[in-house]
Design an enzyme around this catalytic site. Structure first.
Site, PDB file in Angstrom:
ATOM      1  N   LYS A 171     -44.008  37.958 -16.963  1.00  8.15           N
ATOM      2  CA  LYS A 171     -44.005  39.658 -17.601  1.00  8.15           C
ATOM      3  C   LYS A 171     -44.085  39.420 -19.212  1.00  8.15           C
ATOM      4  CE  LYS A 171     -41.890  43.305 -18.342  1.00  8.15           C
ATOM      5  NZ  LYS A 171     -42.706  43.716 -19.234  1.00  8.15           N
ATOM      6  N   GLY A 224     -35.941  39.672 -25.646  1.00  6.67           N
ATOM      7  CA  GLY A 224     -35.623  40.717 -26.459  1.00  6.67           C
ATOM      8  C   GLY A 224     -34.739  41.301 -27.154  1.00  6.67           C
ATOM      9  N   THR A 226     -31.027  42.851 -27.236  1.00 11.27           N
ATOM     10  CA  THR A 226     -29.459  42.815 -27.140  1.00 11.27           C
ATOM     11  C   THR A 226     -29.031  43.794 -25.858  1.00 11.27           C
ATOM     12  OG1 THR A 226     -29.513  41.877 -28.999  1.00 11.27           O
ATOM     13  CG2 THR A 226     -27.350  42.938 -27.562  1.00 11.27           C
ATOM     14  N   THR A 228     -31.291  45.385 -23.786  1.00  9.99           N
ATOM     15  CA  THR A 228     -31.886  44.917 -22.194  1.00  9.99           C
ATOM     16  C   THR A 228     -31.002  43.471 -21.624  1.00  9.99           C
ATOM     17  OG1 THR A 228     -33.501  45.496 -23.996  1.00  9.99           O
ATOM     18  CG2 THR A 228     -34.174  44.694 -21.834  1.00  9.99           C
ATOM     19  N   GLU A 246     -32.092  35.176 -24.969  1.00 13.28           N
ATOM     20  CA  GLU A 246     -32.768  34.565 -26.544  1.00 13.28           C
ATOM     21  C   GLU A 246     -33.076  36.729 -26.703  1.00 13.28           C
ATOM     22  OE1 GLU A 246     -32.784  31.970 -28.310  1.00 13.28           O
ATOM     23  OE2 GLU A 246     -32.380  30.732 -26.676  1.00 13.28           O
ATOM     24  N   CYS A 280     -37.439  37.599 -34.637  1.00 17.06           N
ATOM     25  CA  CYS A 280     -35.990  37.542 -34.362  1.00 17.06           C
ATOM     26  C   CYS A 280     -35.258  36.737 -35.651  1.00 17.06           C
ATOM     27  CB  CYS A 280     -35.635  37.307 -32.540  1.00 17.06           C
ATOM     28  SG  CYS A 280     -36.682  35.701 -33.531  1.00 17.06           S
ATOM     29  N   GLU A 381     -29.660  45.752 -36.235  1.00 14.01           N
ATOM     30  CA  GLU A 381     -30.842  45.124 -35.919  1.00 14.01           C
ATOM     31  C   GLU A 381     -32.336  46.326 -36.456  1.00 14.01           C
ATOM     32  OE1 GLU A 381     -32.340  43.631 -32.919  1.00 14.01           O
ATOM     33  OE2 GLU A 381     -33.608  41.666 -33.978  1.00 14.01           O
TER      34      GLU A 381
HETATM   35  P1  NAD Z   1     -37.059  44.485 -24.855  1.00 12.29           P
HETATM   36  O1  NAD Z   1     -35.940  44.190 -24.903  1.00 12.29           O
HETATM   37  O2  NAD Z   1     -37.028  45.818 -24.783  1.00 12.29           O
HETATM   38  O3  NAD Z   1     -38.086  43.775 -24.182  1.00 12.29           O
HETATM   39  C1  NAD Z   1     -38.502  42.253 -23.999  1.00 12.29           C
HETATM   40  C2  NAD Z   1     -38.983  42.808 -22.601  1.00 12.29           C
HETATM   41  O4  NAD Z   1     -37.974  42.519 -21.746  1.00 12.29           O
HETATM   42  C3  NAD Z   1     -40.444  43.111 -22.078  1.00 12.29           C
HETATM   43  O5  NAD Z   1     -41.610  42.134 -21.657  1.00 12.29           O
HETATM   44  C4  NAD Z   1     -39.659  44.329 -21.959  1.00 12.29           C
HETATM   45  O6  NAD Z   1     -40.899  44.945 -20.862  1.00 12.29           O
HETATM   46  C5  NAD Z   1     -38.857  43.948 -20.767  1.00 12.29           C
HETATM   47  N1  NAD Z   1     -37.189  44.501 -20.477  1.00 12.29           N
HETATM   48  C6  NAD Z   1     -37.476  45.895 -20.436  1.00 12.29           C
HETATM   49  N2  NAD Z   1     -36.162  46.470 -20.210  1.00 12.29           N
HETATM   50  C7  NAD Z   1     -36.060  45.867 -18.902  1.00 12.29           C
HETATM   51  C8  NAD Z   1     -35.373  45.425 -18.158  1.00 12.29           C
HETATM   52  N3  NAD Z   1     -34.546  46.339 -17.554  1.00 12.29           N
HETATM   53  N4  NAD Z   1     -35.541  44.278 -16.885  1.00 12.29           N
HETATM   54  C9  NAD Z   1     -36.096  43.793 -17.384  1.00 12.29           C
HETATM   55  N5  NAD Z   1     -37.400  43.063 -17.866  1.00 12.29           N
HETATM   56  C10 NAD Z   1     -37.294  44.486 -19.249  1.00 12.29           C
HETATM   57  O7  NAD Z   1     -37.315  43.830 -26.707  1.00 12.29           O
HETATM   58  P2  NAD Z   1     -38.655  43.932 -27.820  1.00 12.29           P
HETATM   59  O8  NAD Z   1     -38.088  45.411 -28.038  1.00 12.29           O
HETATM   60  O9  NAD Z   1     -39.974  43.738 -26.456  1.00 12.29           O
HETATM   61  O10 NAD Z   1     -38.423  42.637 -28.777  1.00 12.29           O
HETATM   62  C11 NAD Z   1     -37.279  43.297 -29.844  1.00 12.29           C
HETATM   63  C12 NAD Z   1     -36.200  42.620 -29.414  1.00 12.29           C
HETATM   64  O11 NAD Z   1     -36.548  41.279 -29.006  1.00 12.29           O
HETATM   65  C13 NAD Z   1     -35.162  42.755 -31.328  1.00 12.29           C
HETATM   66  O12 NAD Z   1     -34.115  42.795 -30.711  1.00 12.29           O
HETATM   67  C14 NAD Z   1     -35.770  40.732 -31.057  1.00 12.29           C
HETATM   68  O13 NAD Z   1     -33.934  40.273 -32.380  1.00 12.29           O
HETATM   69  C15 NAD Z   1     -36.036  40.231 -29.865  1.00 12.29           C
HETATM   70  N6  NAD Z   1     -35.917  39.240 -30.182  1.00 12.29           N
HETATM   71  C16 NAD Z   1     -35.529  37.884 -29.840  1.00 12.29           C
HETATM   72  C17 NAD Z   1     -35.852  36.393 -30.263  1.00 12.29           C
HETATM   73  C18 NAD Z   1     -34.762  35.238 -30.159  1.00 12.29           C
HETATM   74  O14 NAD Z   1     -35.671  34.159 -30.239  1.00 12.29           O
HETATM   75  N7  NAD Z   1     -33.577  35.293 -29.885  1.00 12.29           N
HETATM   76  C19 NAD Z   1     -37.141  36.421 -30.380  1.00 12.29           C
HETATM   77  C20 NAD Z   1     -37.693  37.456 -30.423  1.00 12.29           C
HETATM   78  C21 NAD Z   1     -37.435  38.650 -30.448  1.00 12.29           C
END
Ligand code: NAD
Length: 477
Positions: A171, A224, A226, A228, A246, A280, A381
């Site tokens: 997804k 995604g 932290t 979540t 991650e 990130c 963040e």
């Molecule tokens: P997010 O957590 O909102 O969403 C990430 C993904 O999870 C999306 O596909 C979203 O639809 C899905 N999601 C949301 N709620 C969910 C749930 N309850 N159950 C299952 N899936 C769910 O994150 P974002 O806003 O899309 O991305 C930004 C974040 O990602 C930032 O915090 C960034 O630091 C982090 N990030 C981390 C890395 C890493 O490698 N550590 C890399 C890139 C981004």
């Protein structure tokens, strides 16, 4: 553009026929729609994944290699189309999207070869027995990815999951679904067997949540936020589901007086503001030795003021649009917080409205100084084009500032002193430490964070280990 799900080797509408609007960040306008998938779509994806998995697991490594390589080649062939689509969907400049498409192809190529090379260990017990470790596919696994580097991070998960013989339900973020959709077209063209990869689009808290809850999906690789990630971990824990998380970061970028300052500043501009700061790994806290603080500050401000913001399709622009309206508002709210905390704005600090793109979501690259470590600006963040600059006197102080948040993803150190570089690299509480560079990636290396930045590692054999179950077989002589 209408995005479709990819289930059972076909591009299909969601069962409910419901779609969500998809926005173009550079203009703020709706330009497409994405399936609002639900449990019914997930069940169809599961049926198709389960029926395809064993055959895929038993497919000779050379055949897996050929198909994954064919996907990589097709991404290369269609690079410009993919890059334009990624930029339109995400808001990033096209020149940057082109680089990310190169890397997305590399992800598939890298794990295509890994499929051929992956092997396990054996442990001989003198004259008594031999143990060997079977590394078996997990079965059906889930990959959930964010919106900041859409195809780059999507492919970084899918490629190893497939190379390890799993069937995948993936997804992408509902904010940036288009390149994942283009990828599904390519998978069909490359001859990936039907059902081996299923891409289900939709909302995280809806279909994403269902993936995590579903007992038929045995492992979840998630990138995604932290918050979540915490929620996912709590949902998956009672099922003892295998998880790779991650998550977010608040990465320090430390410049010592003995560094090559010009090189450090040049890279710091990228490390701070590349992809509108929505990486990130971006260094959002710049720590500078007191003796060079004023010099670094002046040179950095000079460079940042030169960064052009606007239309992502214009290669002269270094900064594009913020991915979505909610995220744009979130970043702007942090600028208010920083003001209220007493931060001094050296650049930016406000939204920008480029001519012809006034309705897009643009924020000027922002440098803030004068804030202590313990404030929201320096602890949370922000994930936008915003950095905070602080000074330190001693190595110990730099280390304490660097380690002083809940996050532990990546740290960067600029120094010409070998002893200092090694000492700090060992003491920094992060999963990744770059010395005199930033975002220099070798795909074989372990990738991931400590503390609130995540659990587990991706990359190279780490990813192959995550996507397989080890089984020890002990044969007595
Ligand atoms: P997010 O957590 O909102 O969403 C990430 C993904 O999870 C999306 O596909 C979203 O639809 C899905 N999601 C949301 N709620 C969910 C749930 N309850 N159950 C299952 N899936 C769910 O994150 P974002 O806003 O899309 O991305 C930004 C974040 O990602 C930032 O915090 C960034 O630091 C982090 N990030 C981390 C890395 C890493 O490698 N550590 C890399 C890139 C981004």
């Amino acid at each position: 553009m209408r995005v479709l799900n990819y289930i059972g080797g076909k591009l299909v509408e969601p069962v409910s026929k419901k779609y969500l609007p998809n926005h173009q960040p550079s203009t703020g306008m709706v330009y497409g729609e994405v399936p609002d998938s639900n449990n019914e779509d997930l069940e169809l994806a599961l049926i198709s994944a389960k029926s395809a998995q064993k055959d895929w697991e038993n497919t000779p490594a050379e055949q897996k290699f050929k198909v994954l390589n064919a996907i990589a080649d097709l991404i290369d062939v269609h690079r410009e189309k993919f890059a334009l689509a990624e930029s339109k969907d995400q808001g990033k400049p096209v020149w940057l999207a082109r680089n990310e498409m190169i890397r997305s192809a590399q992800n598939f190529r890298f794990f295509a070869t890994t499929a051929m090379q992956f092997s396990s260990e054996s442990h001989a017990m003198e004259n008594k027995a031999i143990n060997y470790t079977l590394r078996q596919s997990i079965g059906v696994v889930g990959c959930i990815s964010p919106w900041n580097l859409p195809l780059y991070l999507f492919s970084w998960k899918i490629a190893p999951a497939l190379a390890a013989g799993n069937a995948v339900i993936a997804k992408p973020s509902e904010f940036t679904p288009v390149t994942a959709f283009l990828l599904s077209e390519i998978c069909i063209e490359a001859g990936l067997p039907a059902g081996v990869l299923n891409i289900v689009h939709g909302l995280g808290p809806k279909v994403g949540q269902s993936m995590v809850e579903h007992p038929g999906i045995k492992a979840i690789s998630f990138t995604g936020g932290t918050t979540t990630g915490k929620h996912l971990a709590a949902t998956a824990a009672p099922m003892f589901k295998k998880l790779s998380l991650e998550l977010g970061g608040k990465n320090p970028n430390i410049i010592f007086a003995d560094a090559d300052i010009n090189k450090a500043i040049k890279t710091t501009v990228n490390a701070s503001f590349m992809n509108q700061g929505e990486i990130c790994l971006c260094g959002s806290r710049l720590l500078v030795h007191a003796s060079i603080y004023e010099e670094v500050k002046a040179k950095l401000v000079d460079e940042v003021l030169k960064l052009k913001i606007g239309d992502p399709s214009n290669d002269e622009n270094r900064i594009g649009a913020i991915v979505s309206e909610p995220h744009y508002k979130k970043v702007l709210s942090y600028l208010e917080i920083a003001k209220n905390e007493g931060g001094v704005f050296l650049t930016g600090g406000e939204a920008v409205f480029p001519e012809g793109f006034e309705k897009g979501w643009y924020i000027a690259p922002t440098i803030i100084e004068g804030l202590p470590l313990q404030c929201r600006t320096n602890q949370e963040e922000i994930f936008g084009p915003v950095i905070s600059i602080m000074k330190f006197e001693t190595d110990q102080e730099a280390l304490e500032l660097a380690n002083g948040t809940e996050y532990g993803l990546a740290a960067t150190v600029w120094t010409s002193n070998l002893n200092r570089a090694h000492t700090l690299a060992a003491a920094l509480d992060f999963g990744i430490v770059w010395v005199n560079c930033w975002l220099l990636r070798d795909l074989r290396t372990p990738f991931g964070g400590k503390k609130s930045s995540g659990v587990g590692r991706e990359g190279g054999l780490e990813a192959m280990r995550f996507f397989t179950e080890p089984k020890n077989v002990c044969i007595a002589f």
